[in-house]
Structures are given as structure tokens and as C-alpha cells.
Motif scaffolding. Structure first.
Motif, PDB file in Angstrom:
ATOM      1  N   UNK A   1      40.919  46.481  37.571  1.00 22.26           N
ATOM      2  CA  UNK A   1      40.873  47.785  37.975  1.00 22.26           C
ATOM      3  C   UNK A   1      39.562  48.496  37.278  1.00 22.26           C
ATOM      4  N   UNK A   2      39.081  49.470  37.806  1.00 22.16           N
ATOM      5  CA  UNK A   2      37.866  50.136  37.457  1.00 22.16           C
ATOM      6  C   UNK A   2      38.167  51.533  37.056  1.00 22.16           C
ATOM      7  N   UNK A  24      36.573  55.291  49.668  1.00 18.64           N
ATOM      8  CA  UNK A  24      35.481  54.469  49.912  1.00 18.64           C
ATOM      9  C   UNK A  24      35.137  53.438  48.890  1.00 18.64           C
ATOM     10  N   UNK A  25      35.283  53.963  47.597  1.00 16.22           N
ATOM     11  CA  UNK A  25      34.827  52.959  46.360  1.00 16.22           C
ATOM     12  C   UNK A  25      35.880  51.916  46.198  1.00 16.22           C
ATOM     13  N   UNK A  32      34.718  42.915  45.268  1.00 12.71           N
ATOM     14  CA  UNK A  32      34.559  41.955  44.014  1.00 12.71           C
ATOM     15  C   UNK A  32      35.569  42.669  43.140  1.00 12.71           C
ATOM     16  N   UNK A  33      36.311  41.915  42.222  1.00  8.60           N
ATOM     17  CA  UNK A  33      37.319  42.418  41.683  1.00  8.60           C
ATOM     18  C   UNK A  33      36.977  42.587  40.038  1.00  8.60           C
ATOM     19  N   UNK A  90      26.651  43.612  46.282  1.00  9.81           N
ATOM     20  CA  UNK A  90      27.598  42.992  45.737  1.00  9.81           C
ATOM     21  C   UNK A  90      27.715  41.583  46.484  1.00  9.81           C
ATOM     22  N   UNK A  91      27.452  41.829  47.576  1.00  6.71           N
ATOM     23  CA  UNK A  91      27.562  40.197  48.375  1.00  6.71           C
ATOM     24  C   UNK A  91      26.605  39.404  47.741  1.00  6.71           C
ATOM     25  N   UNK A  92      25.505  39.642  47.616  1.00  6.57           N
ATOM     26  CA  UNK A  92      24.184  39.137  47.147  1.00  6.57           C
ATOM     27  C   UNK A  92      24.433  38.651  45.612  1.00  6.57           C
ATOM     28  N   UNK A  93      24.991  39.551  44.870  1.00  2.68           N
ATOM     29  CA  UNK A  93      25.328  39.146  43.413  1.00  2.68           C
ATOM     30  C   UNK A  93      26.298  38.225  43.303  1.00  2.68           C
TER      31      UNK A  93
END
Length: 130
Positions: A1-2, A24-25, A32-33, A90-93
Motif C-alpha cells: 500500500x502507498x 488514477x494513481x 507496480x506493487x 514504471x514499466x521501463x524500471x
């Protein structure tokens, strides 16, 4: 959780705006969890009244992502563009850092030819040819 921190500079950030930003967030959290915190800043320039600037920083352990979008006072398209930029990051990371952990039980995959060549090399080393 963030944790999600939303702030507005020269912008009213009411309940509807906060719910839209959170929705949206949450899409990013599904990608990415490992996200620990997201900070979103809604801003308008004093001189450019019709321009909305939306900035977001996403914290992942060991890395921070940042994106900014300028639009003409429309929050929903601005958030869509912002989420799109952060999603790409995020996908690149994730692609860079997936598979970097070394497992204890991992074995090198070696073909039969490679094993034969290694055995021949070891035999030459034992006979002190090489």
C-alpha cells in the motif's frame, strides 16, 4: 500500500478532485506493487490563468519517478497524460530490474556441446598441455 499526498497551489482541490486523483494513481499501484508514496501537485501559474500544471513524484524503494504535464485547465486529460508518462517509467524500471535477483538454487543452462568442450579443456589442463 502507498501513501498519497495531494496538494494544490492556486487550485482548489476538493473531494471530487481528490477522488479522481486517487482513482488514477491506483492504476499505477496495479502496475507496480512496490510503490511506497505518491505526491501529486496541482498548480496554476499566476500569469497563465488558463494553464494547469500537474506534477507527480512516485517513490519506489531505491528509485524515484517524476512526471509533469501542462494542459488548459482540464484536470482529467492532464491526469490521463500524467499517468501515461508514469506508467511508461514504471514499466521501463520493472523491465530493467526484473530477474536481477540471484537465486540460491539457480543452475546455469549448459548445452551438451559446451559440456564436452569444457571436459576436453579440463583434460588438457590436467595433462598440462595448456
Amino acid at each position: 500500500m502507498y501513501t498519497l499526498n495531494i496538494s494544490g497551489h492556486h487550485v482548489q482541490s476538493g473531494e471530487e478532485v481528490q477522488e479522481l486523483v486517487k482513482e488514477k494513481m491506483d492504476h499505477l499501484a496495479r502496475i507496480n506493487n512496490q510503490i511506497t508514496s505518491i505526491k501529486v501537485i496541482l498548480n496554476t501559474e499566476k500569469h497563465e490563468i488558463h494553464e494547469l500544471i500537474v506534477e507527480a513524484s512516485v517513490h519506489i524503494p531505491g528509485h524515484d519517478l517524476f512526471a509533469t504535464v501542462k494542459t488548459d485547465k482540464q484536470l482529467k486529460p492532464a491526469l490521463d497524460l500524467l499517468v501515461g508518462k508514469l506508467e511508461k517509467q514504471l514499466i521501463k524500471y520493472k523491465a530493467k530490474h526484473t530477474g536481477r535477483q540471484h537465486h540460491i538454487n539457480a543452475h546455469d543452462v549448459e548445452s551438451a556441446d559446451e559440456r564436452q568442450q569444457q571436459a576436453e579443456f579440463n583434460a588438457l589442463v590436467e595433462r598440462e598441455v595448456i
